[in-house]
Enzyme design. Structure first.
Site, PDB file in Angstrom:
ATOM      1  N   LYS A 117       0.835  -1.199   0.000  1.00  0.00           N
ATOM      2  CA  LYS A 117       0.000   0.000   0.000  1.00  0.00           C
ATOM      3  C   LYS A 117       0.869   1.248   0.000  1.00  0.00           C
ATOM      4  CE  LYS A 117      -3.747  -2.352   2.386  1.00  0.00           C
ATOM      5  NZ  LYS A 117      -4.402  -2.706   3.664  1.00  0.00           N
TER       6      LYS A 117
ATOM      7  N   GLN B 231      -4.521  -1.398   9.987  1.00  0.00           N
ATOM      8  CA  GLN B 231      -4.482  -2.736   9.392  1.00  0.00           C
ATOM      9  C   GLN B 231      -5.045  -3.782  10.360  1.00  0.00           C
ATOM     10  OE1 GLN B 231      -3.574  -3.291   6.262  1.00  0.00           O
ATOM     11  NE2 GLN B 231      -3.588  -5.511   6.266  1.00  0.00           N
TER      12      GLN B 231
ATOM     13  N   ASP C 258     -11.125   3.027   4.645  1.00  0.00           N
ATOM     14  CA  ASP C 258     -11.512   1.613   4.585  1.00  0.00           C
ATOM     15  C   ASP C 258     -13.037   1.451   4.500  1.00  0.00           C
ATOM     16  OD1 ASP C 258      -9.336  -0.228   4.675  1.00  0.00           O
ATOM     17  OD2 ASP C 258      -8.967   0.242   6.793  1.00  0.00           O
TER      18      ASP C 258
HETATM   19  N1  LIG Z   1      -7.747  -2.128   7.619  1.00  0.00           N
HETATM   20  C1  LIG Z   1      -7.591  -3.077   6.690  1.00  0.00           C
HETATM   21  N2  LIG Z   1      -7.875  -2.795   5.399  1.00  0.00           N
HETATM   22  C2  LIG Z   1      -7.714  -3.738   4.438  1.00  0.00           C
HETATM   23  O1  LIG Z   1      -7.998  -3.471   3.245  1.00  0.00           O
HETATM   24  C3  LIG Z   1      -7.212  -5.021   4.803  1.00  0.00           C
HETATM   25  C4  LIG Z   1      -6.930  -5.267   6.154  1.00  0.00           C
HETATM   26  N3  LIG Z   1      -7.138  -4.286   7.066  1.00  0.00           N
HETATM   27  N4  LIG Z   1      -6.480  -6.462   6.552  1.00  0.00           N
HETATM   28  C5  LIG Z   1      -6.206  -7.545   5.623  1.00  0.00           C
HETATM   29  C6  LIG Z   1      -7.023  -7.429   4.348  1.00  0.00           C
HETATM   30  C7  LIG Z   1      -6.393  -8.167   3.169  1.00  0.00           C
HETATM   31  N5  LIG Z   1      -6.032  -7.137   2.211  1.00  0.00           N
HETATM   32  C8  LIG Z   1      -5.259  -7.349   1.061  1.00  0.00           C
HETATM   33  C9  LIG Z   1      -4.727  -6.316   0.329  1.00  0.00           C
HETATM   34  C10 LIG Z   1      -3.914  -6.549  -0.768  1.00  0.00           C
HETATM   35  C11 LIG Z   1      -3.606  -7.822  -1.164  1.00  0.00           C
HETATM   36  C12 LIG Z   1      -2.680  -8.039  -2.317  1.00  0.00           C
HETATM   37  O2  LIG Z   1      -2.135  -7.107  -2.873  1.00  0.00           O
HETATM   38  N6  LIG Z   1      -2.451  -9.281  -2.712  1.00  0.00           N
HETATM   39  C13 LIG Z   1      -1.558  -9.614  -3.817  1.00  0.00           C
HETATM   40  C14 LIG Z   1      -0.451 -10.552  -3.379  1.00  0.00           C
HETATM   41  C15 LIG Z   1       0.328 -10.075  -2.196  1.00  0.00           C
HETATM   42  C16 LIG Z   1       1.392 -11.074  -1.779  1.00  0.00           C
HETATM   43  O3  LIG Z   1       2.428 -11.097  -2.439  1.00  0.00           O
HETATM   44  O4  LIG Z   1       1.128 -11.859  -0.839  1.00  0.00           O
HETATM   45  C17 LIG Z   1      -2.337 -10.283  -4.916  1.00  0.00           C
HETATM   46  O5  LIG Z   1      -3.397 -10.850  -4.627  1.00  0.00           O
HETATM   47  O6  LIG Z   1      -1.883 -10.277  -6.047  1.00  0.00           O
HETATM   48  C18 LIG Z   1      -4.151  -8.868  -0.460  1.00  0.00           C
HETATM   49  C19 LIG Z   1      -4.966  -8.636   0.636  1.00  0.00           C
HETATM   50  C20 LIG Z   1      -6.386  -5.929   2.708  1.00  0.00           C
HETATM   51  N7  LIG Z   1      -6.997  -6.033   3.882  1.00  0.00           N
END
Ligand SMILES: Nc1nc(=O)c2c([nH]1)NC[C@@H]1CN(c3ccc(C(=O)N[C@@H](CCC(=O)O)C(=O)O)cc3)C=[N+]21
Length: 291
Positions: free
Chosen positions: A54, A98, A121
């Site tokens: 992020k 987070q 969020d």
């Molecule tokens: N306050 C809060 N806001 C959130 O938005 C929030 C949170 N807490 N807690 C956890 C979850 C999960 N989440 C993700 C964000 C990006 C990827 C992401 O970029 N994933 C990559 C891979 C990342 C890697 O390499 O592991 C992809 O799917 O291609 C995944 C999961 C946001 N969340």
């Protein structure tokens, strides 16, 4: 059939470039540079990866960004004090705490402490309420990312049967509200769809899922959506981010690619879209707060 890939990495990059252009124009016009403060408590390795992603995405798009890293032993009072400081900081337009938080901290109390105008969020009950009545201040990032991943790939949910497996406050519940709502100027991500919320206690989950033109897997259970749950030609969105033996796996079984018309991969699908929508919301927050 081999499913078309709903490429969230590519669409996310395109939309980040759109945000970057708007930020540059805004700053050139003498307005404030949108700023996001991320708060991470403890040492959950996945959370650190997401927050790093992020932070980089914000920097690349020309947003100001700060990461506040607190130890796992942080008390609720200490975290609330930081949130209060960020609420009062005029350079900060968006605040992201987070999740998950360590168990000594009351998550609901922290989410309610974020001033609603900076709640990018969309987790504060005031913003969830505005979303529920069809006058959203912000859209929550993951549901908003799913909406664009569908709409901008030519899969408008209007009039379609959508089944969502999962009812969380972060994904399933707000996504169901959004996709069922009327699309209006004030609610452009209203889906005008017919929406069913299913979950892992749904009787005959297979039969319910097979009704779907668009099936969203957001249960947080690895491979819970199997090929026989998918009507041939359906569009499948995988919101799962489960860690299995150090590997990232979704909620959709690999075999679904042979049945579905289109499928979002994990990684490279919804995840990058979620981060992109955080940038969209931080820009919206700057416009909302500073004009
Ligand atoms: N306050 C809060 N806001 C959130 O938005 C929030 C949170 N807490 N807690 C956890 C979850 C999960 N989440 C993700 C964000 C990006 C990827 C992401 O970029 N994933 C990559 C891979 C990342 C890697 O390499 O592991 C992809 O799917 O291609 C995944 C999961 C946001 N969340």
């Amino acid at each position: 059939m081999t499913a078309t890939r709903l490429d969230g990495k590519a669409l996310g990059q395109t939309m980040r470039a759109e945000v970057a252009a708007e930020v540059a124009a805004r700053v050139a016009a003498g307005k404030s540079r949108p700023g996001l403060a991320a708060v991470i408590v403890g040492d959950n390795p996945a959370s650190h990866v997401y927050v790093r992603n992020k932070h980089k995405a914000c920097t690349d798009a020309g947003l100001a960004t700060w990461v506040h890293t607190l130890p796992a032993t942080t008390t609720q009072a200490e975290l609330l004090a930081l949130v209060a400081r960020l609420n009062a900081d005029p350079a900060v337009h968006g605040i992201l705490v987070q999740l998950p938080l360590p168990k000594q901290i009351d998550e609901d109390a922290v989410l309610r402490a974020v001033t609603p105008a900076k709640d990018v969020d969309c987790f504060h009950p005031e913003n969830v309420g505005l979303l529920a009545v069809g006058h959203p201040r912000y859209y929550p990032c993951t549901p908003h990312g799913v909406f664009h991943l569908l709409a901008r790939n030519g899969f408008d949910p209007a009039g379609k049967e959508v089944v969502i497996v999962g009812r969380s406050n972060i994904v399933g519940k707000p996504l169901a509200l959004m996709l069922a709502q009327k699309r209006t100027a004030a609610n452009p991500a209203g889906g005008d769809a017919t929406v069913t919320i299913a979950h892992t206690r749904t009787a005959d989950l297979t039969a319910v899922c097979r009704r779907a033109d668009i099936l969203v897997a957001a249960a947080g259970v690895p491979r819970v959506v199997t090929p026989e749950m998918v009507r041939p030609g359906a569009v499948v969105v995988d919101v799962g981010t489960n860690s299995m033996d150090g590997k990232l796996v979704g909620d959709v079984h690999e075999g679904v690619a042979a049945v579905a018309a289109a499928l979002s991969p994990v990684p490279g699908g919804v995840g990058p879209m979620t981060i992109t929508m955080l940038l969209v919301n931080t820009l919206a927050a700057a416009e909302h707060i500073d004009g």
